[in-house]
Design an enzyme around this catalytic site. Sequence first.
Site, mmCIF file in Angstrom:
data_model
loop_
_atom_site.group_PDB
_atom_site.id
_atom_site.type_symbol
_atom_site.label_atom_id
_atom_site.label_comp_id
_atom_site.label_asym_id
_atom_site.label_seq_id
_atom_site.Cartn_x
_atom_site.Cartn_y
_atom_site.Cartn_z
ATOM 1 N N ASN A 128 -21.469 26.630 40.628
ATOM 2 C CA ASN A 128 -21.029 27.938 41.110
ATOM 3 C C ASN A 128 -22.124 28.622 41.918
ATOM 4 O O ASN A 128 -23.171 28.969 41.373
ATOM 5 C CB ASN A 128 -20.632 28.789 39.886
ATOM 6 N N CYS A 131 -20.131 33.687 43.107
ATOM 7 C CA CYS A 131 -19.688 34.934 42.492
ATOM 8 C C CYS A 131 -20.008 36.104 43.432
ATOM 9 O O CYS A 131 -21.152 36.298 43.833
ATOM 10 C CB CYS A 131 -20.404 35.056 41.162
ATOM 11 N N LYS A 166 -18.372 25.128 44.048
ATOM 12 C CA LYS A 166 -17.421 26.244 44.147
ATOM 13 C C LYS A 166 -17.919 27.246 45.186
ATOM 14 O O LYS A 166 -18.971 27.874 45.003
ATOM 15 C CB LYS A 166 -17.247 26.919 42.783
ATOM 16 N N ILE A 191 -11.318 29.515 46.032
ATOM 17 C CA ILE A 191 -12.491 30.338 46.241
ATOM 18 C C ILE A 191 -12.855 31.097 44.949
ATOM 19 O O ILE A 191 -12.056 31.131 44.007
ATOM 20 C CB ILE A 191 -12.277 31.382 47.384
ATOM 21 N N ASN A 192 -14.004 31.710 44.950
ATOM 22 C CA ASN A 192 -14.420 32.599 43.858
ATOM 23 C C ASN A 192 -13.892 34.016 44.155
ATOM 24 O O ASN A 192 -13.068 34.199 45.046
ATOM 25 C CB ASN A 192 -15.949 32.583 43.759
ATOM 26 N N THR A 193 -14.392 35.006 43.451
ATOM 27 C CA THR A 193 -13.975 36.388 43.716
ATOM 28 C C THR A 193 -14.357 36.777 45.154
ATOM 29 O O THR A 193 -15.293 36.225 45.728
ATOM 30 C CB THR A 193 -14.624 37.376 42.730
ATOM 31 N N GLY A 222 -7.414 37.894 41.731
ATOM 32 C CA GLY A 222 -6.015 38.117 41.391
ATOM 33 C C GLY A 222 -5.124 38.083 42.630
ATOM 34 O O GLY A 222 -5.563 37.741 43.731
ATOM 35 N N GLY A 248 -7.742 31.205 43.407
ATOM 36 C CA GLY A 248 -7.723 32.513 44.050
ATOM 37 C C GLY A 248 -6.317 33.053 44.186
ATOM 38 O O GLY A 248 -5.522 32.552 44.988
ATOM 39 N N GLY A 249 -5.996 34.034 43.330
ATOM 40 C CA GLY A 249 -4.757 34.771 43.494
ATOM 41 C C GLY A 249 -3.500 34.072 43.033
ATOM 42 O O GLY A 249 -2.396 34.549 43.311
HETATM 43 C C1 LIG Z 1 -13.910 38.632 34.808
HETATM 44 C C2 LIG Z 1 -14.176 37.436 35.665
HETATM 45 C C3 LIG Z 1 -15.208 36.563 35.346
HETATM 46 C C4 LIG Z 1 -15.458 35.449 36.144
HETATM 47 N N1 LIG Z 1 -16.484 34.597 35.826
HETATM 48 C C5 LIG Z 1 -16.707 33.487 36.572
HETATM 49 C C6 LIG Z 1 -17.722 32.583 36.235
HETATM 50 O O1 LIG Z 1 -18.451 32.729 35.245
HETATM 51 N N2 LIG Z 1 -17.902 31.500 37.039
HETATM 52 C C7 LIG Z 1 -17.116 31.254 38.135
HETATM 53 O O2 LIG Z 1 -17.313 30.244 38.828
HETATM 54 N N3 LIG Z 1 -16.130 32.117 38.477
HETATM 55 C C8 LIG Z 1 -15.914 33.208 37.718
HETATM 56 N N4 LIG Z 1 -14.898 34.072 38.055
HETATM 57 C C9 LIG Z 1 -14.078 33.773 39.245
HETATM 58 C C10 LIG Z 1 -12.784 33.023 38.890
HETATM 59 O O3 LIG Z 1 -13.030 31.780 38.290
HETATM 60 C C11 LIG Z 1 -11.961 32.766 40.173
HETATM 61 O O4 LIG Z 1 -12.692 31.944 41.037
HETATM 62 C C12 LIG Z 1 -11.627 34.048 40.931
HETATM 63 O O5 LIG Z 1 -11.380 35.098 40.047
HETATM 64 C C13 LIG Z 1 -10.417 33.862 41.853
HETATM 65 O O6 LIG Z 1 -9.319 33.323 41.152
HETATM 66 P P1 LIG Z 1 -8.186 34.258 40.460
HETATM 67 O O7 LIG Z 1 -7.651 35.137 41.524
HETATM 68 O O8 LIG Z 1 -7.178 33.303 39.899
HETATM 69 O O9 LIG Z 1 -8.877 35.022 39.405
HETATM 70 C C14 LIG Z 1 -14.647 35.198 37.277
HETATM 71 C C15 LIG Z 1 -13.621 36.087 37.601
HETATM 72 C C16 LIG Z 1 -13.385 37.201 36.824
HETATM 73 C C17 LIG Z 1 -12.278 38.140 37.202
#
Ligand SMILES: Cc1cc2nc3c(=O)[nH]c(=O)nc-3n(C[C@H](O)[C@H](O)[C@H](O)COP(=O)(O)O)c2cc1C
Length: 377
Positions: A128, A131, A166, A191-193, A222, A248-249
């Site tokens: 990762n 973030c 990632k 993708i990540n956040t 989300g 992602g989402g």
């Molecule tokens: C509260 C929270 C904690 C997260 N912690 C991590 C993490 O420790 N490592 C990581 O690679 N991504 C982390 N993410 C990102 C998610 O794995 C994901 O990549 C991102 O939220 C997009 O996908 P989603 O829209 O389905 O949440 C975190 C996301 C959230 C909201």
Amino acid sequence: MSKLSCKILGTTFSNPIWLGSGTISDNKERVDKLLKSKAGAIIPRTTRFKYAPGRKAHPSYHLDINIDEKWIRNCEWTGNLINYWQSYLKELSKSKKIIMSVSGRDISNCLKVCKIIDKYNFPFIEINISCAHSNEINGFITRNSKHISTLVKILKKNIKTPIALKLGHSDFIVSLAKIAEESGIDAIVAINTYGPVIDFDISTGCPKLTLGIGNGKGGLSGKTIFHIALTDVVDLSQNLNIPIIACGGITKPEDAIKMIMAGASAVQIYSAVHLAGRQGIKFLNKFILDFNTWLDKYKYEDINDLKGMLLPLLSRPHHMGPIIPKYNQRLCIQCQACVNICLEGAISLLDNKIVINKNKCISCGACVSVCPTKALK
Ligand SMILES: Cc1cc2nc3c(=O)[nH]c(=O)nc-3n(C[C@H](O)[C@H](O)[C@H](O)COP(=O)(O)O)c2cc1C
């Protein structure tokens, strides 16, 4: 082999619907519970060798959650260290469903952690570097080609377990992923956040939260980031030869199907499961059931038949001639959504029937998009 099973980097997973890395898989107890779900794989929260200075605890507050709009803004900046996970690794690796996530910010510490994990037989390791709020605070390594190539080359030289990287969204995600591919990476997770982005409370005019990084910003995840992630997955699939794991989402089975049709080998869901709270496992199981039902409905016998089916169709030339929608009165419920959306005034309801004025219609497609019953095609 069931129709949902998929082979990625040498491991066969029961299905391509996985839980992405995050808080809800931050300790062994939570992971054990999640392992009982039907998810094809679980990615525990990112671990690391040691805490960065001042980051042993999360800032207060660090989660801004909008249930109705299905998004989260987060500013968590810690998680259990590898020291915590170490005694559980042997057991976790046996499930063949756990993919450990390791922070790639500090290259030598990342290597140390991967060497510990490499002693066991995990399907692959996810690195990762993406973030959103960490990148904001410490420099955007997710956009740093030198960091990416050095990190990947060192890991690939020393670690036998396959490695996925990632990435977060950026305008350069494809060229960065290509650099990772050329350096030897085995797969990309995207993708990540997103962001980090701001939001605030209009009743006070103040940022809703401190969110730790100042300016009221947090990494956005989300439903709201789905199309950003989907577009990245299409672009990555068109340009890379290694597996792409979409994240992602994704909030419903149709989103997962889109990601796979866009070329993803598997998908990860995080926020939608987090937003389901204590019903998270139930949500995941229902998601997978509904995903399967969709495949049955459209008579797909193998998940791999969906993979990338969108991509060859993307290069169709523009159609510049007029296309007047075809109307099927039998399907029409006379809701007049088409009448309302047509800016040209080309559609009207006459004698319980939709009538399209061919001279006014500009073939924009809006009426077809909004028709709830597909009476317009
Ligand atoms: C509260 C929270 C904690 C997260 N912690 C991590 C993490 O420790 N490592 C990581 O690679 N991504 C982390 N993410 C990102 C998610 O794995 C994901 O990549 C991102 O939220 C997009 O996908 P989603 O829209 O389905 O949440 C975190 C996301 C959230 C909201």
